[in-house]
Design an enzyme around this catalytic site. Structure first.
Site, PDB file in Angstrom:
ATOM      1  N   GLY A 165      -6.561  -2.266  -2.249  1.00  0.00           N
ATOM      2  CA  GLY A 165      -7.812  -2.937  -2.601  1.00  0.00           C
ATOM      3  C   GLY A 165      -7.996  -2.965  -4.102  1.00  0.00           C
ATOM      4  N   ALA A 166      -7.626  -1.863  -4.757  1.00  0.00           N
ATOM      5  CA  ALA A 166      -7.682  -1.741  -6.217  1.00  0.00           C
ATOM      6  C   ALA A 166      -6.997  -0.435  -6.590  1.00  0.00           C
ATOM      7  CB  ALA A 166      -9.123  -1.747  -6.717  1.00  0.00           C
ATOM      8  N   GLU A 202      -6.781   2.457 -10.000  1.00  0.00           N
ATOM      9  CA  GLU A 202      -7.501   2.825 -11.223  1.00  0.00           C
ATOM     10  C   GLU A 202      -6.595   3.043 -12.425  1.00  0.00           C
ATOM     11  OE1 GLU A 202      -6.909   6.765  -8.895  1.00  0.00           O
ATOM     12  OE2 GLU A 202      -7.223   4.661  -8.457  1.00  0.00           O
ATOM     13  N   HIS A 224     -16.349   2.006  -8.374  1.00  0.00           N
ATOM     14  CA  HIS A 224     -15.444   3.080  -7.918  1.00  0.00           C
ATOM     15  C   HIS A 224     -14.292   3.266  -8.910  1.00  0.00           C
ATOM     16  CE1 HIS A 224     -13.306   5.416  -4.703  1.00  0.00           C
ATOM     17  NE2 HIS A 224     -12.246   4.989  -5.377  1.00  0.00           N
ATOM     18  N   GLU A 225     -13.635   2.171  -9.263  1.00  0.00           N
ATOM     19  CA  GLU A 225     -12.452   2.287 -10.129  1.00  0.00           C
ATOM     20  C   GLU A 225     -12.828   2.727 -11.538  1.00  0.00           C
ATOM     21  OE1 GLU A 225      -9.746   2.288  -8.584  1.00  0.00           O
ATOM     22  OE2 GLU A 225     -10.534   1.382  -6.747  1.00  0.00           O
ATOM     23  N   HIS A 241     -13.195   6.439 -11.885  1.00  0.00           N
ATOM     24  CA  HIS A 241     -11.906   7.129 -12.007  1.00  0.00           C
ATOM     25  C   HIS A 241     -11.437   7.237 -13.458  1.00  0.00           C
ATOM     26  CE1 HIS A 241     -10.655   7.985  -7.982  1.00  0.00           C
ATOM     27  NE2 HIS A 241     -10.633   6.723  -7.567  1.00  0.00           N
ATOM     28  N   GLU A 272     -10.895  10.997  -5.207  1.00  0.00           N
ATOM     29  CA  GLU A 272     -11.371   9.885  -4.387  1.00  0.00           C
ATOM     30  C   GLU A 272     -12.773  10.124  -3.821  1.00  0.00           C
ATOM     31  OE1 GLU A 272     -10.171   7.171  -4.616  1.00  0.00           O
ATOM     32  OE2 GLU A 272      -8.097   7.476  -5.225  1.00  0.00           O
TER      33      GLU A 272
END
Length: 710
Positions: free
Chosen positions: A102-103, A105, A138-139, A142, A161
């Site tokens: 999905g992605a 970091e 979210h990313e 990180h 995570e």
């Protein structure tokens, strides 16, 4: 790091040599180079002026502005929240057309699947918008937590995570200030992992891993969603200021270093104003699987409270292989409000306590425990309390917050499935929904009733269940109409209700969706983005044939917008002709038709179609070797697929087919735990049918009829 020089025709003609500034000390798995013909939007973060670029294909340039605005704002928010400078001289994000994750970091150069970065108000749905904001948040989290500091070994993956999965809600909320992130957490993370963690197939958050397959497999719901859930609980019992200070101290101490779970807990203990021993508390949540059921019993003006591990299958308690260093006892922050006092109170239920007691003031009508469901546990009330809470919801639903209304429904149905609470009591909790207008309680109720629909679908009980659900949904369906306005939660509620209405065969819904589908195909009439998946799905289901399906496939192949492609995929997957679905799975093997990143998702969507479910199951078994050759046993998405496509199975025949398949192909790779989950889920479905069909049927006979008479 930023580029320093770019030399054409070096070291030979046709090549370009690029040099970058020397990297800071960094984690090996975060290194990345991208060679591409992407264009970019260039800006800087509004407060700290950090150079910020967002890359994508030339076609997508206009769709990257939202990601630019969200990302640059949230970067500054995290800089202030952590009180730690962003450690690199620039930050880039890139939308990749075909990307397996999905992605990811990668430090200073974050990569995303296109669906998680592009946004176009005229093409993207509200759920697309929310997804983009949350994934970016979210990313970016990180970049500090996971990149500036990272774990010593993968057994502590949850630190990276779980933390990013929780903090993303703060990041997204800082930009989209009117979004209800508190109740969204319940549906997107807490309840997703509650179901898994109530089975024997679960595992502890901190878990020993050695092999590449084990490492891949641990990137799962436990690391992300349970990790986020216990961090959310920890912040709630510590208080925001202490929590934030502890995180700051942790990042400063371990920047450019590796850390372990104990290191975080030491820093949080050091700043606790209440002198909390965080390790002592949190080890009970991170080093044993499962979670507690807090049970209340009234005794002479008090609640006597006990705890016990919660398992969906009551027979599983006797499993001799289930051991825990804490004997499945937890340090529980018990919170509550009452009809007499809406200020949350907290008491500690320690793992070595047999029970604790709480006084009930005279005149108290009700007490609601686990306020906001911040605690990672479920609550069972005495029967009279369930009755009172249910009636209070009917009389005055706004008495409780959105999160508390949601948690009452969720707990009731979970306890009923585990034979802790009788099913009529859980079903009674849905009666108040005629007065409910918020998204999260409805989504949780629809999910609970949806589970009943799935397992009862081929039984004589199902028609009564469908009738009761129609009676619940029809008034709100008519009230919401087919306009696409209101807050993001209003829009998403409308989509949920309309999807249910069409799925239950409400005539007006199917007619409207069918007409919008026809007008779109014949007259190119625009469908609002929030309705597209719905219209494509039910339009194809009710009016689709080979010609319309071929037309939509051509449209899918030509479509450049990844989010729209996903919506069109739903339409293609819901044709009711089994031959077309079988052929679709075969032609989709061609990556010029369906990108590799989307193939497994396609199988999952088709399996959601009752006609497609057996086709996907046969394909999965017959062409397992093809899937392994293409995706490898180390692919965690392939590993998860077995649990996704079998979760509605509820017969001994299907269970035997699964067991035979696992014997034939014993090597599961990253899917080993998913196989256990799949088997346990189907076994629980079978047991559910045997145990609860009659009592649910009786309740539906009484209440569907009574509601109609009213």
């Amino acid at each position: 790091m930023p580029e320093t020089t770019s030399t054409p025709d070096s070291p030979s003609v046709g090549l370009t040599e690029v040099s970058f500034e020397k990297s800071v000390p960094m984690v090996t798995y975060l290194a990345i180079f991208i060679v591409c013909d992407f264009k970019y939007i260039e800006s800087a973060t509004p407060e700290y002026n950090i150079p910020f670029r967002v890359y994508g294909t030339e076609d997508n340039q206009a769709l990257l502005q939202y990601a630019t605005d969200v990302g640059s704002h949230i970067t500054d928010f995290y800089r202030n929240y952590f009180d730690v400078e962003y450690p690199l001289p620039k930050l880039d994000m890139a939308a990749i057309p075909d990307y397996s994750s999905g992605a990811t970091e990668h430090w200073g150069m974050i990569t995303y699947r296109e669906t998680n970065m592009i946004y176009d108000p005229s093409e993207s749905s509200s759920s697309n918008q929310r997804r983009v904001a949350n994934v970016i948040a979210h990313e970016l989290a990180h970049q500090w937590f996971g990149n500036l500091m990272t774990v010593k070994w993968w057994n502590d993956l949850w630190l990276n995570e779980g933390f990013a999965s929780y903090i993303q809600y703060k990041g997204a909320k800082s930009f989209e200030t009117d979004w209800d992130m508190d109740s969204l957490f319940l549906t997107d993370d807490l309840y997703r992992v509650f179901d898994l963690d109530a089975t024997l197939s679960s595992h502890s958050i901190v878990v020993d891993v050695d092999t590449p397959d084990q490492i891949t497999a641990v990137f799962d719901t436990i690391a992300y969603s349970k990790g986020a859930s216990v961090i959310r609980m920890m912040e709630n019992f510590m208080g925001e200021k202490d929590f934030q200070l502890g995180i700051h101290n942790f990042l400063v101490k371990y920047q450019f270093q590796n850390a372990i779970t104990q290191d975080l807990f030491d820093e949080l203990t050091a700043v606790s104003s209440d002198g909390l021993e965080i390790t002592n508390i949190m080890d009970t949540w991170t080093r044993q699987k499962g979670y507690p059921l807090v049970t209340l019993r009234k005794e002479s003006g008090q609640y006597k409270i006990t705890q016990k591990r919660f398992l969906t299958d009551p027979d599983a308690y006797d499993n001799p292989n289930e051991t825990s260093p804490y004997d499945f006892k937890w340090e529980i922050p018990v919170t509550y409000i009452s009809s007499e006092d809406s200020t949350p109170k907290q008491v500690w239920f320690h793992k070595d306590d047999e029970s604790i007691s709480i006084d009930i003031p005279t005149g108290t009508m009700w007490v609601k425990f686990n306020v906001g469901q911040y605690g990672y546990y479920r609550v069972n009330y005495p029967q009279e309390d369930w009755n009172t809470l249910s009636q209070t919801l009917i009389d005055s639903p706004q008495t409780f917050s959105i999160s508390d209304r949601t948690s009452l429904i969720s707990d009731a149905f979970a306890l009923a499935s585990a034979s802790v609470l009788d099913y009529p009591t859980a079903l009674n909790m849905t009666k108040y929904l005629k007065g409910e207008r918020d998204l999260t309680p409805w989504n949780v109720a629809l999910s609970a009733l949806g589970y009943l629909s799935n397992v009862l679908y081929y039984t004589p009980t199902y028609p009564n269940l469908a009738k009761y659900k129609r009676q619940l949904i029809q008034p709100l369906y008519e009230e919401l109409t087919w306009t696409d306005d209101g807050t993001i939660d209003n829009r998403l509620l409308r989509v949920s209700i309309h999807d249910q209405a069409c799925g239950l065969g409400i005539e007006d819904c199917l007619d409207t969706a069918g007409q919008m589908f026809t007008d779109w195909m014949d007259n190119n009439q625009t469908i609002p983005p929030n309705f597209r998946s719905l219209v494509y799905k039910y339009g194809m289901k009710t009016r689709g044939n080979q010609n319309t399906w071929d037309w939509m496939l051509a449209r899918y192949k030509a479509e450049k917008n990844a989010q729209e492609k996903s919506k069109l995929m739903t339409g293609l997957a819901y044709i009711q002709d089994p031959e077309i679905l079988y052929n679709f799975i075969q032609i989709a093997k061609d990556e010029s038709v369906v990108r590799s990143q989307d193939y497994l998702s396609m199988l999952n969507i088709i399996s959601g179609n009752r006609v497609g479910e057996p086709i996907v199951w046969d394909f999965f078994r017959n062409e397992w070797e093809y899937l392994v050759d293409r995706f490898t046993l180390n692919d965690r998405y392939l590993g998860k697929l077995i649990a996704q496509i079998t979760d509605r199975f509820s017969t001994q025949q299907r269970l035997k087919e699964m067991q035979d398949f696992f014997i034939q192909y014993p090597e599961a790779g990253a899917g080993e735990s998913s196989r256990k989950i799949a088997l346990e889920t189907v076994q629980n479905n079978i047991k559910f049918l045997e145990t609860y069909s009659d009592v649910i049927d009786q309740w539906l006979n009484d209440n569907a009829r009574n509601q109609k008479e009213q």
